[in-house]
Scaffold this motif. Structure first.
Motif, PDB file in Angstrom:
ATOM      1  N   TYR A  27     -10.529 -67.412 -69.414  1.00 45.92           N
ATOM      2  CA  TYR A  27     -10.342 -67.282 -68.200  1.00 45.92           C
ATOM      3  C   TYR A  27     -10.754 -66.242 -67.416  1.00 45.92           C
ATOM      4  CZ  TYR A  27      -8.010 -63.338 -70.803  1.00 45.92           C
ATOM      5  OH  TYR A  27      -7.532 -62.288 -71.444  1.00 45.92           O
ATOM      6  N   THR A  28     -10.740 -66.074 -66.205  1.00 45.70           N
ATOM      7  CA  THR A  28     -11.344 -65.055 -65.384  1.00 45.70           C
ATOM      8  C   THR A  28     -10.141 -64.056 -65.043  1.00 45.70           C
ATOM      9  OG1 THR A  28     -13.037 -66.444 -64.346  1.00 45.70           O
ATOM     10  CG2 THR A  28     -12.438 -64.589 -63.203  1.00 45.70           C
ATOM     11  N   GLU A  29     -10.407 -62.811 -65.152  1.00 50.68           N
ATOM     12  CA  GLU A  29      -9.126 -61.910 -64.949  1.00 50.68           C
ATOM     13  C   GLU A  29      -9.822 -60.887 -63.816  1.00 50.68           C
ATOM     14  OE1 GLU A  29      -8.292 -59.459 -68.569  1.00 50.68           O
ATOM     15  OE2 GLU A  29      -6.236 -59.428 -67.812  1.00 50.68           O
ATOM     16  N   GLU A  30      -8.769 -60.446 -63.122  1.00 57.43           N
ATOM     17  CA  GLU A  30      -8.785 -59.249 -62.116  1.00 57.43           C
ATOM     18  C   GLU A  30      -7.965 -58.253 -62.380  1.00 57.43           C
ATOM     19  OE1 GLU A  30     -10.912 -59.606 -58.112  1.00 57.43           O
ATOM     20  OE2 GLU A  30      -9.053 -58.905 -57.525  1.00 57.43           O
ATOM     21  N   ILE A  31      -8.172 -56.907 -62.409  1.00 58.96           N
ATOM     22  CA  ILE A  31      -7.010 -55.974 -62.827  1.00 58.96           C
ATOM     23  C   ILE A  31      -7.334 -55.089 -61.588  1.00 58.96           C
ATOM     24  CG2 ILE A  31      -6.054 -54.141 -63.918  1.00 58.96           C
ATOM     25  CD1 ILE A  31      -6.734 -55.858 -66.470  1.00 58.96           C
ATOM     26  N   THR A  32      -6.350 -54.542 -61.089  1.00 59.79           N
ATOM     27  CA  THR A  32      -6.583 -53.309 -60.158  1.00 59.79           C
ATOM     28  C   THR A  32      -5.470 -52.071 -60.593  1.00 59.79           C
ATOM     29  OG1 THR A  32      -7.128 -54.648 -58.365  1.00 59.79           O
ATOM     30  CG2 THR A  32      -6.413 -52.366 -57.778  1.00 59.79           C
ATOM     31  N   PHE A  33      -6.197 -51.047 -60.711  1.00 55.85           N
ATOM     32  CA  PHE A  33      -5.156 -49.822 -61.135  1.00 55.85           C
ATOM     33  C   PHE A  33      -5.105 -48.968 -59.861  1.00 55.85           C
ATOM     34  CE2 PHE A  33      -6.579 -50.917 -65.173  1.00 55.85           C
ATOM     35  CZ  PHE A  33      -5.627 -51.115 -65.948  1.00 55.85           C
ATOM     36  N   ALA A  34      -4.101 -48.529 -58.996  1.00 50.20           N
ATOM     37  CA  ALA A  34      -4.073 -48.133 -57.826  1.00 50.20           C
ATOM     38  C   ALA A  34      -3.192 -46.676 -57.865  1.00 50.20           C
ATOM     39  CB  ALA A  34      -3.565 -48.953 -56.874  1.00 50.20           C
ATOM     40  N   ASP A  35      -4.071 -45.602 -57.093  1.00 49.29           N
ATOM     41  CA  ASP A  35      -3.395 -44.601 -57.235  1.00 49.29           C
ATOM     42  C   ASP A  35      -2.634 -44.425 -55.744  1.00 49.29           C
ATOM     43  OD1 ASP A  35      -2.662 -41.588 -56.726  1.00 49.29           O
ATOM     44  OD2 ASP A  35      -4.666 -41.030 -57.047  1.00 49.29           O
ATOM     45  N   VAL A  36      -1.007 -44.250 -56.017  1.00 49.41           N
ATOM     46  CA  VAL A  36      -0.638 -44.271 -54.560  1.00 49.41           C
ATOM     47  C   VAL A  36       0.199 -42.952 -54.172  1.00 49.41           C
ATOM     48  CG1 VAL A  36       0.231 -46.871 -54.750  1.00 49.41           C
ATOM     49  CG2 VAL A  36       1.656 -45.134 -55.831  1.00 49.41           C
ATOM     50  N   GLY A  37      -0.452 -41.920 -55.038  1.00 47.15           N
ATOM     51  CA  GLY A  37      -0.097 -40.569 -54.410  1.00 47.15           C
ATOM     52  C   GLY A  37       1.232 -40.209 -55.270  1.00 47.15           C
ATOM     53  N   LYS A  38       1.452 -40.903 -56.181  1.00 46.54           N
ATOM     54  CA  LYS A  38       2.704 -40.461 -57.163  1.00 46.54           C
ATOM     55  C   LYS A  38       2.151 -40.260 -58.606  1.00 46.54           C
ATOM     56  CE  LYS A  38       6.744 -41.118 -56.224  1.00 46.54           C
ATOM     57  NZ  LYS A  38       7.967 -39.933 -56.202  1.00 46.54           N
ATOM     58  N   PRO A  39       2.782 -39.558 -59.371  1.00 44.17           N
ATOM     59  CA  PRO A  39       2.271 -39.623 -60.873  1.00 44.17           C
ATOM     60  C   PRO A  39       2.463 -40.743 -61.873  1.00 44.17           C
ATOM     61  CG  PRO A  39       4.581 -38.526 -60.415  1.00 44.17           C
ATOM     62  CD  PRO A  39       4.217 -38.980 -59.079  1.00 44.17           C
ATOM     63  N   PHE A  40       1.828 -41.901 -61.265  1.00 41.17           N
ATOM     64  CA  PHE A  40       1.875 -42.854 -61.950  1.00 41.17           C
ATOM     65  C   PHE A  40       0.706 -43.842 -61.347  1.00 41.17           C
ATOM     66  CE2 PHE A  40       5.417 -43.555 -59.259  1.00 41.17           C
ATOM     67  CZ  PHE A  40       5.190 -44.540 -58.370  1.00 41.17           C
ATOM     68  N   LEU A  41       0.213 -44.892 -62.024  1.00 43.93           N
ATOM     69  CA  LEU A  41      -0.894 -45.822 -61.526  1.00 43.93           C
ATOM     70  C   LEU A  41      -0.016 -47.147 -61.369  1.00 43.93           C
ATOM     71  CD1 LEU A  41      -4.170 -45.523 -63.449  1.00 43.93           C
ATOM     72  CD2 LEU A  41      -3.386 -44.231 -61.284  1.00 43.93           C
ATOM     73  N   VAL A  42      -0.332 -47.882 -60.083  1.00 43.75           N
ATOM     74  CA  VAL A  42       0.304 -49.105 -59.901  1.00 43.75           C
ATOM     75  C   VAL A  42      -0.676 -50.038 -60.590  1.00 43.75           C
ATOM     76  CG1 VAL A  42       1.187 -51.020 -58.303  1.00 43.75           C
ATOM     77  CG2 VAL A  42       1.582 -48.581 -57.742  1.00 43.75           C
TER      78      VAL A  42
END
Ligand code: HEM
Length: 151
Positions: A27-42
């Protein structure tokens, strides 16, 4: 949160899957980790079969409640929800999480998982083992992803 900073961004690459009850697959995979200004990553993941068909997707959150500790909450459209706790190390960057998995009545039965993320420069290696279909914890997925240019 600082401990998770190296993950922020988008990663893309190839993976391989297997389990005793199914045929092996790529498979091909794409992952995004986003900082939304809160103390967690989306966290947002999508995958595709070699012919372009969409495969698995999942969404969740990662946080570090105390130094060296990481927690995950993950939702899967296949009827499973995972929560887990593990460790985050800095050099080399490595996360390992052991999760409890709850499955809806119609979902394939999954009871536990182990997720690992390892960073080496711009390469992110992932692995996923699961206790599913009445079997003990064993490998389902590995992938090698490369950091994508921002923008
Ligand atoms: C990169 C992400 C993933 C991909 C590409 C992927 C792909 C696949 C494929 C192609 C199959 C075999 C065909 C099918 O039954 O649909 C499968 C089976 C399965 N996967 Fe995954 N999967 C992924 C992640 C996961 C995760 C996170 C779980 C945990 C809940 C999971 C649980 C299962 C189960 C329980 C089966 C069925 C095994 C059986 O029917 O015997 N998968 N997966």
């Amino acid at each position: 949160m600082e401990a998770l900073q190296p993950l922020i961004g988008t990663w893309r690459g190839e993976g391989h899957g297997n389990y005793p009850t199914i045929e092996a697959f790529d498979y091909t995979e794409e992952i995004t980790f986003a900082d939304v200004g809160k103390p967690f990553l989306v966290y947002h993941q999508r995958t595709w079969a070699p012919d372009g068909r969409p495969l698995h997707v999942e969404m969740g959150y990662l946080r570090t409640p105390s130094p060296g500790v990481v927690e995950i909450t993950m939702a899967l459209p296949t009827g499973q929800a995972e929560t887990g706790v593990g460790t985050v190390a800095a050099d080399p960057f490595q996360i390992t999480l052991d999760c409890v998995v709850a499955s809806t009545p119609s979902a394939k039965p999954v009871t536990g998982s182990r997720r690992a993320l390892g960073l080496d420069g711009d390469v992110l290696q992932t692995s996923y083992a699961m206790a599913a279909m009445g079997l003990e914890l064993q490998p389902h997925l590995t992938s090698r992803l490369v950091r994508q240019a921002a923008g």
